[in-house]
Scaffold this motif. Structure first.
Motif, PDB file in Angstrom:
ATOM      1  N   PHE A   1       0.825  -1.216   0.000  1.00  0.00           N
ATOM      2  CA  PHE A   1       0.000   0.000   0.000  1.00  0.00           C
ATOM      3  C   PHE A   1       0.860   1.268   0.000  1.00  0.00           C
ATOM      4  CE2 PHE A   1       0.673   0.921   4.491  1.00  0.00           C
ATOM      5  CZ  PHE A   1       0.935  -0.339   5.033  1.00  0.00           C
ATOM      6  N   ILE A   2       2.161   1.068  -0.221  1.00  0.00           N
ATOM      7  CA  ILE A   2       3.074   2.230  -0.194  1.00  0.00           C
ATOM      8  C   ILE A   2       3.785   2.373  -1.537  1.00  0.00           C
ATOM      9  CG2 ILE A   2       5.190   3.127   0.878  1.00  0.00           C
ATOM     10  CD1 ILE A   2       4.230   1.907   3.477  1.00  0.00           C
TER      11      ILE A   2
ATOM     12  N   LEU B   1       4.562   7.381  -0.063  1.00  0.00           N
ATOM     13  CA  LEU B   1       3.144   7.730   0.115  1.00  0.00           C
ATOM     14  C   LEU B   1       2.363   6.452   0.404  1.00  0.00           C
ATOM     15  CD1 LEU B   1       0.742   9.819  -0.178  1.00  0.00           C
ATOM     16  CD2 LEU B   1       0.618   9.089  -2.561  1.00  0.00           C
ATOM     17  N   ALA B   2       1.652   6.448   1.537  1.00  0.00           N
ATOM     18  CA  ALA B   2       0.867   5.265   1.920  1.00  0.00           C
ATOM     19  C   ALA B   2      -0.612   5.612   1.855  1.00  0.00           C
ATOM     20  CB  ALA B   2       1.237   4.857   3.348  1.00  0.00           C
ATOM     21  N   SER B   3      -1.388   4.721   1.254  1.00  0.00           N
ATOM     22  CA  SER B   3      -2.844   4.876   1.243  1.00  0.00           C
ATOM     23  C   SER B   3      -3.386   4.049   2.382  1.00  0.00           C
ATOM     24  CB  SER B   3      -3.387   4.289  -0.055  1.00  0.00           C
ATOM     25  OG  SER B   3      -3.833   5.278  -0.860  1.00  0.00           O
TER      26      SER B   3
ATOM     27  N   ALA C   1       5.599  -0.429  12.771  1.00  0.00           N
ATOM     28  CA  ALA C   1       6.530  -1.509  13.134  1.00  0.00           C
ATOM     29  C   ALA C   1       7.626  -1.715  12.085  1.00  0.00           C
ATOM     30  CB  ALA C   1       5.732  -2.813  13.306  1.00  0.00           C
ATOM     31  N   HIS C   2       7.557  -0.981  10.985  1.00  0.00           N
ATOM     32  CA  HIS C   2       8.503  -1.199   9.883  1.00  0.00           C
ATOM     33  C   HIS C   2       9.885  -0.620  10.237  1.00  0.00           C
ATOM     34  CE1 HIS C   2      10.211  -0.905   5.816  1.00  0.00           C
ATOM     35  NE2 HIS C   2       9.312  -1.831   5.475  1.00  0.00           N
TER      36      HIS C   2
ATOM     37  N   GLU D   1      -4.684  -1.734  10.566  1.00  0.00           N
ATOM     38  CA  GLU D   1      -3.547  -2.667  10.497  1.00  0.00           C
ATOM     39  C   GLU D   1      -2.416  -2.057   9.662  1.00  0.00           C
ATOM     40  OE1 GLU D   1      -6.815  -3.629   9.872  1.00  0.00           O
ATOM     41  OE2 GLU D   1      -6.910  -4.363  11.945  1.00  0.00           O
ATOM     42  N   GLN D   2      -2.792  -1.299   8.637  1.00  0.00           N
ATOM     43  CA  GLN D   2      -1.742  -0.694   7.805  1.00  0.00           C
ATOM     44  C   GLN D   2      -0.942   0.329   8.607  1.00  0.00           C
ATOM     45  OE1 GLN D   2      -4.287   0.599   4.601  1.00  0.00           O
ATOM     46  NE2 GLN D   2      -3.638  -1.092   3.288  1.00  0.00           N
TER      47      GLN D   2
END
Ligand code: NAP
Length: 353
Positions: free
Chosen positions: A5-6, A27-29, A41-42, A34-35
């Protein structure tokens, strides 16, 4: 390896209503909680500067953003509960604000009609305590639910904890949201079952009178607000803008009185705390900037408070015009105008000027 999603090196030009060109490194949608937990946590993404984005309708992008932009796309709106006097209506951060207000009206939950057609998302509403025609989101705000990047937990902010003020809140005052510590997930509004129209603003009153409406329905108030807004405010899709570019100044009563004797038609709105609110749009108009351009940007001809991008503007153009307007207003009235939108600088920090 990036989560799916990134995306990397994403343009933000279509994601801010002033249409300034800028890119986000990531950019994350965000469509689920959870995303957010995945980002938190990344090993790489969690260490980057973060910026939470709604519809970019109150944002000035100064440059490319070197961290991760989280575009909130969470959707859900529902009646979360009720008691004898109120409905508790909840909406997820990514819901479009105007669509949410119209949904509340269709379902018989009243109170938000004066806030119809304000651009942006539900999640952004508490940050600047959006307001129009004598009503603020804070008048009805019950609770804000947020994701805390510091520990991956959910935190609830009650209305007093949000420190709501005139076009401001704790999220704006302390920059928490911008620094990326909290992402607002959901907002709950407490809407009274006993509805009272709020029609004290002149434009609303006059229009209702013209239609001979003495006791308007919530829908009629909403229609009136929408008609006024469509007439006075440029549609960002046709003429990019971020709504009011400057805050209405709150000045000491003595200064307001001195200005009123020099300018008898100066609109003055005394506040409960003794200060007096002046209309920034009026000051800009009298300082000669209504409908005037500087390079590819200008102050709108129907509402001098709205800075518009007439095509291809860059941040420096916006800065130049903002400076010129502020100097002109200061030279004529001795009042410092403060910008209203959030300015995102290269470092990820946000500034009010
Ligand atoms: P307007 O009617 O031309 O009035 C100019 C200013 O005077 C407004 O900003 C308003 O302050 C103030 N005002 C007018 N009547 C008032 C009253 N009866 N009591 C107290 N203050 C009064 O304003 P406009 O530009 O068309 O905007 C209408 C409403 O929509 C305003 O509430 C405005 O804030 C809101 N709006 C907000 C944005 C934004 O980007 N934030 C953009 C467009 C419109 P307030 O602003 O404090 O209400």
């Amino acid at each position: 390896m990036l989560p799916d999603f990134i995306v990397q090196k994403a343009s933000l030009a279509a994601r801010n209503t002033l249409a300034l060109a800028a890119r986000a490194e990531f950019l994350a949608s965000i469509e689920s909680r959870e995303q957010l937990a995945t980002v938190a946590a990344h090993p790489l993404l969690s260490r980057l500067p973060r910026f939470i984005l709604g519809e970019g309708s109150n944002l000035v992008l100064a440059a490319d953003f070197p961290g991760i932009v989280l575009k909130m796309e969470l959707k859900e709106r529902k009646l979360a509960g009720e008691d004898d006097s109120c409905y508790y209506v909840s909406a997820a951060a990514g819901e479009n604000w105007h669509e949410f207000t119209q949904w509340t009206l269709q379902h018989g939950f009243f109170g938000l009609e004066n806030l119809s057609l304000i651009p942006g998302t539900v999640g952004a509403a508490p940050i600047q305590n959006i307001g129009a025609y004598g009503v603020e989101a804070g008048d009805f705000l019950h609770e804000v639910e947020a994701f805390d990047f510091a520990n991956g937990e959910i935190r609830f902010f009650s209305a007093p904890e949000c420190k709501l003020a005139y076009r401001s809140s704790i999220f704006k005052q302390e920059g928490w949201h911008l620094c990326g510590r909290y992402a607002i997930l959901r907002v709950v509004f407490r809407l009274p079952k006993q509805w009272q129209p709020r029609t004290e603003y002149g434009d609303i009153r006059k229009r209702l009178e013209l239609r001979s409406i003495r006791t308007p329905t919530p829908q009629q108030v909403a229609e009136t607000v929408m008609a006024i807004r469509r007439e006075k405010l440029p549609d960002p899709l046709k003429l990019p803008n971020v709504g009011s570019f400057f805050q209405n100044p709150l000045v000491a009563a003595e200064l307001a009185a001195a200005l009123s004797s020099a300018y008898p038609d100066l609109p003055v709105y005394p506040q409960q705390d003794g200060k007096v609110k002046l209309a920034a749009g009026w000051l800009i108009e009298k300082a000669g900037w209504k409908g005037r351009n500087l390079g590819p940007v200008g102050m709108h001809e129907a509402q001098a408070l709205v800075l518009v991008n007439r095509g291809g503007a860059r941040f420096a153009d916006v800065q130049n015009l903002a400076r010129a307007v502020r100097e002109a207003v200061f030279a004529r009235f001795g009042i410092h105008l403060e910008p209203e939108p959030i300015v995102v600088l290269q470092t990820g920090a946000a500034h009010g000027d």
